[in-house]
Design a protein around this motif. Structure first.
Motif, PDB file in Angstrom:
ATOM      1  N   ASN A   1      -3.250  21.873  -9.053  1.00 15.23           N
ATOM      2  CA  ASN A   1      -3.862  21.118  -7.968  1.00 15.23           C
ATOM      3  C   ASN A   1      -2.844  20.418  -7.075  1.00 15.23           C
ATOM      4  O   ASN A   1      -1.840  19.888  -7.565  1.00 15.23           O
ATOM      5  N   LEU A   2      -3.143  20.412  -5.785  1.00 17.28           N
ATOM      6  CA  LEU A   2      -2.435  19.575  -4.814  1.00 17.28           C
ATOM      7  C   LEU A   2      -3.251  18.304  -4.661  1.00 17.28           C
ATOM      8  O   LEU A   2      -4.454  18.366  -4.352  1.00 17.28           O
TER       9      LEU A   2
ATOM     10  N   ILE B   1     -14.365  31.091 -15.681  1.00 13.83           N
ATOM     11  CA  ILE B   1     -13.887  32.142 -14.793  1.00 13.83           C
ATOM     12  C   ILE B   1     -13.740  31.586 -13.381  1.00 13.83           C
ATOM     13  O   ILE B   1     -14.336  30.561 -13.025  1.00 13.83           O
ATOM     14  N   GLU B   2     -12.952  32.264 -12.573  1.00 12.65           N
ATOM     15  CA  GLU B   2     -12.560  31.769 -11.253  1.00 12.65           C
ATOM     16  C   GLU B   2     -13.754  31.515 -10.332  1.00 12.65           C
ATOM     17  O   GLU B   2     -13.712  30.609  -9.495  1.00 12.65           O
ATOM     18  N   ALA B   3     -14.808  32.283 -10.478  1.00  9.81           N
ATOM     19  CA  ALA B   3     -15.928  32.224  -9.531  1.00  9.81           C
ATOM     20  C   ALA B   3     -16.600  30.860  -9.475  1.00  9.81           C
ATOM     21  O   ALA B   3     -17.203  30.513  -8.450  1.00  9.81           O
ATOM     22  N   PHE B   4     -16.501  30.065 -10.532  1.00 10.95           N
ATOM     23  CA  PHE B   4     -17.224  28.799 -10.584  1.00 10.95           C
ATOM     24  C   PHE B   4     -16.299  27.576 -10.514  1.00 10.95           C
ATOM     25  O   PHE B   4     -16.708  26.461 -10.854  1.00 10.95           O
ATOM     26  N   VAL B   5     -15.073  27.775 -10.056  1.00 10.08           N
ATOM     27  CA  VAL B   5     -14.131  26.666  -9.897  1.00 10.08           C
ATOM     28  C   VAL B   5     -14.430  25.919  -8.606  1.00 10.08           C
ATOM     29  O   VAL B   5     -14.594  26.534  -7.544  1.00 10.08           O
ATOM     30  N   ASN B   6     -14.525  24.602  -8.669  1.00 11.98           N
ATOM     31  CA  ASN B   6     -14.652  23.776  -7.472  1.00 11.98           C
ATOM     32  C   ASN B   6     -13.261  23.507  -6.908  1.00 11.98           C
ATOM     33  O   ASN B   6     -12.428  22.894  -7.570  1.00 11.98           O
ATOM     34  N   LYS B   7     -13.021  23.958  -5.687  1.00  9.59           N
ATOM     35  CA  LYS B   7     -11.694  23.811  -5.081  1.00  9.59           C
ATOM     36  C   LYS B   7     -11.377  22.356  -4.762  1.00  9.59           C
ATOM     37  O   LYS B   7     -10.224  21.921  -4.895  1.00  9.59           O
ATOM     38  N   PHE B   8     -12.349  21.600  -4.289  1.00 13.13           N
ATOM     39  CA  PHE B   8     -12.120  20.201  -3.932  1.00 13.13           C
ATOM     40  C   PHE B   8     -12.708  19.289  -4.998  1.00 13.13           C
ATOM     41  O   PHE B   8     -13.862  19.461  -5.409  1.00 13.13           O
ATOM     42  N   ASN B   9     -11.909  18.325  -5.448  1.00 14.96           N
ATOM     43  CA  ASN B   9     -12.352  17.332  -6.407  1.00 14.96           C
ATOM     44  C   ASN B   9     -11.818  15.963  -6.019  1.00 14.96           C
ATOM     45  O   ASN B   9     -10.863  15.846  -5.239  1.00 14.96           O
ATOM     46  N   TYR B  10     -12.429  14.927  -6.562  1.00  9.89           N
ATOM     47  CA  TYR B  10     -11.988  13.573  -6.253  1.00  9.89           C
ATOM     48  C   TYR B  10     -12.047  12.723  -7.512  1.00  9.89           C
ATOM     49  O   TYR B  10     -12.764  13.033  -8.466  1.00  9.89           O
ATOM     50  N   GLY B  11     -11.251  11.651  -7.489  1.00  7.93           N
ATOM     51  CA  GLY B  11     -11.198  10.783  -8.654  1.00  7.93           C
ATOM     52  C   GLY B  11     -10.426   9.512  -8.366  1.00  7.93           C
ATOM     53  O   GLY B  11     -10.102   9.196  -7.217  1.00  7.93           O
TER      54      GLY B  11
ATOM     55  N   SER C   1      -4.543  27.176  -7.434  1.00  4.08           N
ATOM     56  CA  SER C   1      -4.664  28.377  -8.255  1.00  4.08           C
ATOM     57  C   SER C   1      -5.041  27.967  -9.673  1.00  4.08           C
ATOM     58  O   SER C   1      -4.980  26.789 -10.043  1.00  4.08           O
ATOM     59  N   THR C   2      -5.415  28.948 -10.475  1.00  4.17           N
ATOM     60  CA  THR C   2      -5.695  28.741 -11.897  1.00  4.17           C
ATOM     61  C   THR C   2      -5.108  29.928 -12.672  1.00  4.17           C
ATOM     62  O   THR C   2      -4.596  30.881 -12.084  1.00  4.17           O
ATOM     63  N   ASN C   3      -5.228  29.867 -13.980  1.00  4.63           N
ATOM     64  CA  ASN C   3      -4.848  31.017 -14.819  1.00  4.63           C
ATOM     65  C   ASN C   3      -6.082  31.666 -15.437  1.00  4.63           C
ATOM     66  O   ASN C   3      -5.991  32.372 -16.436  1.00  4.63           O
ATOM     67  N   LEU C   4      -7.247  31.438 -14.828  1.00  5.84           N
ATOM     68  CA  LEU C   4      -8.492  31.901 -15.423  1.00  5.84           C
ATOM     69  C   LEU C   4      -8.721  33.400 -15.270  1.00  5.84           C
ATOM     70  O   LEU C   4      -9.626  33.956 -15.903  1.00  5.84           O
TER      71      LEU C   4
ATOM     72  N   VAL D   1       0.857  -1.184   0.000  1.00  5.95           N
ATOM     73  CA  VAL D   1       0.000   0.000   0.000  1.00  5.95           C
ATOM     74  C   VAL D   1       0.890   1.229   0.000  1.00  5.95           C
ATOM     75  O   VAL D   1       2.048   1.179   0.413  1.00  5.95           O
ATOM     76  N   PHE D   2       0.353   2.351  -0.476  1.00  6.91           N
ATOM     77  CA  PHE D   2       1.177   3.549  -0.594  1.00  6.91           C
ATOM     78  C   PHE D   2       0.329   4.805  -0.411  1.00  6.91           C
ATOM     79  O   PHE D   2      -0.902   4.787  -0.545  1.00  6.91           O
ATOM     80  N   ALA D   3       1.012   5.890  -0.107  1.00  5.95           N
ATOM     81  CA  ALA D   3       0.408   7.226  -0.052  1.00  5.95           C
ATOM     82  C   ALA D   3       1.292   8.152  -0.864  1.00  5.95           C
ATOM     83  O   ALA D   3       2.517   8.016  -0.876  1.00  5.95           O
ATOM     84  N   GLU D   4       0.657   9.129  -1.528  1.00  8.19           N
ATOM     85  CA  GLU D   4       1.400  10.046  -2.394  1.00  8.19           C
ATOM     86  C   GLU D   4       0.800  11.442  -2.296  1.00  8.19           C
ATOM     87  O   GLU D   4      -0.421  11.605  -2.290  1.00  8.19           O
ATOM     88  N   LEU D   5       1.658  12.438  -2.210  1.00  7.27           N
ATOM     89  CA  LEU D   5       1.227  13.829  -2.174  1.00  7.27           C
ATOM     90  C   LEU D   5       1.967  14.576  -3.269  1.00  7.27           C
ATOM     91  O   LEU D   5       3.204  14.542  -3.315  1.00  7.27           O
ATOM     92  N   GLY D   6       1.230  15.254  -4.160  1.00  9.64           N
ATOM     93  CA  GLY D   6       1.903  15.866  -5.298  1.00  9.64           C
ATOM     94  C   GLY D   6       1.218  17.102  -5.833  1.00  9.64           C
ATOM     95  O   GLY D   6       0.068  17.418  -5.491  1.00  9.64           O
ATOM     96  N   TYR D   7       1.962  17.805  -6.683  1.00  6.88           N
ATOM     97  CA  TYR D   7       1.487  18.990  -7.398  1.00  6.88           C
ATOM     98  C   TYR D   7       1.252  18.586  -8.846  1.00  6.88           C
ATOM     99  O   TYR D   7       2.167  18.078  -9.506  1.00  6.88           O
ATOM    100  N   HIS D   8       0.030  18.798  -9.331  1.00  9.76           N
ATOM    101  CA  HIS D   8      -0.337  18.346 -10.673  1.00  9.76           C
ATOM    102  C   HIS D   8      -1.058  19.467 -11.409  1.00  9.76           C
ATOM    103  O   HIS D   8      -2.013  20.054 -10.878  1.00  9.76           O
ATOM    104  N   VAL D   9      -0.613  19.760 -12.614  1.00  9.07           N
ATOM    105  CA  VAL D   9      -1.297  20.723 -13.467  1.00  9.07           C
ATOM    106  C   VAL D   9      -2.328  19.963 -14.295  1.00  9.07           C
ATOM    107  O   VAL D   9      -1.983  19.047 -15.041  1.00  9.07           O
ATOM    108  N   ARG D  10      -3.591  20.345 -14.149  1.00 11.49           N
ATOM    109  CA  ARG D  10      -4.662  19.729 -14.931  1.00 11.49           C
ATOM    110  C   ARG D  10      -5.289  20.806 -15.816  1.00 11.49           C
ATOM    111  O   ARG D  10      -5.234  21.994 -15.511  1.00 11.49           O
ATOM    112  N   GLY D  11      -5.894  20.395 -16.923  1.00 10.97           N
ATOM    113  CA  GLY D  11      -6.510  21.396 -17.780  1.00 10.97           C
ATOM    114  C   GLY D  11      -6.599  20.953 -19.224  1.00 10.97           C
ATOM    115  O   GLY D  11      -6.567  19.759 -19.542  1.00 10.97           O
ATOM    116  N   SER D  12      -6.688  21.932 -20.120  1.00 13.00           N
ATOM    117  CA  SER D  12      -6.825  21.672 -21.547  1.00 13.00           C
ATOM    118  C   SER D  12      -6.389  22.921 -22.308  1.00 13.00           C
ATOM    119  O   SER D  12      -5.989  23.923 -21.706  1.00 13.00           O
ATOM    120  N   SER D  13      -6.476  22.872 -23.617  1.00 11.22           N
ATOM    121  CA  SER D  13      -6.124  24.029 -24.438  1.00 11.22           C
ATOM    122  C   SER D  13      -7.101  24.129 -25.606  1.00 11.22           C
ATOM    123  O   SER D  13      -7.882  23.208 -25.871  1.00 11.22           O
TER     124      SER D  13
END
Length: 239
Positions: free
Chosen positions: A106-107, A153-163, A138-141, A71-83
């Protein structure tokens, strides 16, 4: 304040998981990992162009000699998005094209299990799966506020997500206590990174006129290629 509380909670949870792994195993494997990101997003069910970015993480895994399951645990910085290729009108029927990136920094905390397929050979193949919680730092929105209604736009970003997360890789031993690995992973989000309800009336910064926002929902899908270092800490019991 909310950002600090979220970060403290994530770090405390990661610390507790780390202690649990250490106590229940005969040792630990830990180290850094990082690499490239191919980010995809579905906007109201329509796929956007991929975003090329990067990620970095630290991980902790329990260790037992010749064990096939860990078993493992991992903590990381990940850039998610699209273009997307966008045409900006400048007036008079003229304009210019630009490649625009939509970045969510995202953290991510990942908890999972790993299975080694052949512990008697080197390199050793493995696969893993786990559950993941993301917090958007943070975002670049902000750069798209002028085009509210057309871009997120920033106002509608969900800060917490799961997957979820699924990966496949190979471990390469360098010595008894040091090794490396290469890994390909797939990270679908089950929640929505962005939710913009329809029916909200705003004033357009471009025209000065009022218009109604349409509903907009964005979900992340991320592919990553990682290389990492394995540092093994063995626990030796003496009679």
């Amino acid at each position: 304040m909310r950002l600090k509380s979220g970060l403290i909670g994530v770090l405390c949870f990661f610390t507790a998981m780390s202690l649990s792994i250490s106590l229940h195993g005969q040792g630990t494997v830990f180290g850094p990992k990082g690499g490239g990101v191919l980010g995809l997003q579905s906007w109201n069910g329509f796929e956007r162009d991929p975003l090329l970015a990067w990620h970095g993480a630290i991980y902790l895994e329990n260790f037992q000699e010749d064990a096939k399951g860990t078993v493992f645990a991992e903590l990381g910085y990940h850039v998610r998005g699209s273009s997307e290729n966008v045409f900006f009108f400048t007036g008079g029927g003229t304009g210019f094209r630009s490649r625009e990136d939509f970045r969510f920094n995202n953290l991510a905390l990942l908890l999972g299990a790993k299975r080694y397929l052949n512990t008697s050979s080197a390199p050793t193949p493995y696969f893993s799966f786990g559950v993941r919680m993301d917090y958007t730092l943070s975002t670049n929105l902000q750069k798209y506020e002028t085009y509210a209604g057309y871009f997120p736009i920033e106002a509608f970003v969900n800060k917490f997500n799961y997957g979820g997360s699924v990966s496949f890789g190979y471990v390469f031993p360098f010595s008894e206590l040091v090794g490396g690995f290469i890994e390909a992973s797939f990270h679908p989000d089950f929640s929505r990174q962005y939710e913009q309800p329809g029916g909200t009336s705003i004033i357009s910064p471009l025209t000065g006129r009022s218009f109604v926002l349409r509903e907009q929902q964005i979900r992340n899908l991320t592919f990553e290629i990682s290389i990492g270092l394995r540092l093994i800490h063995k626990v030796i019991y003496l009679d």
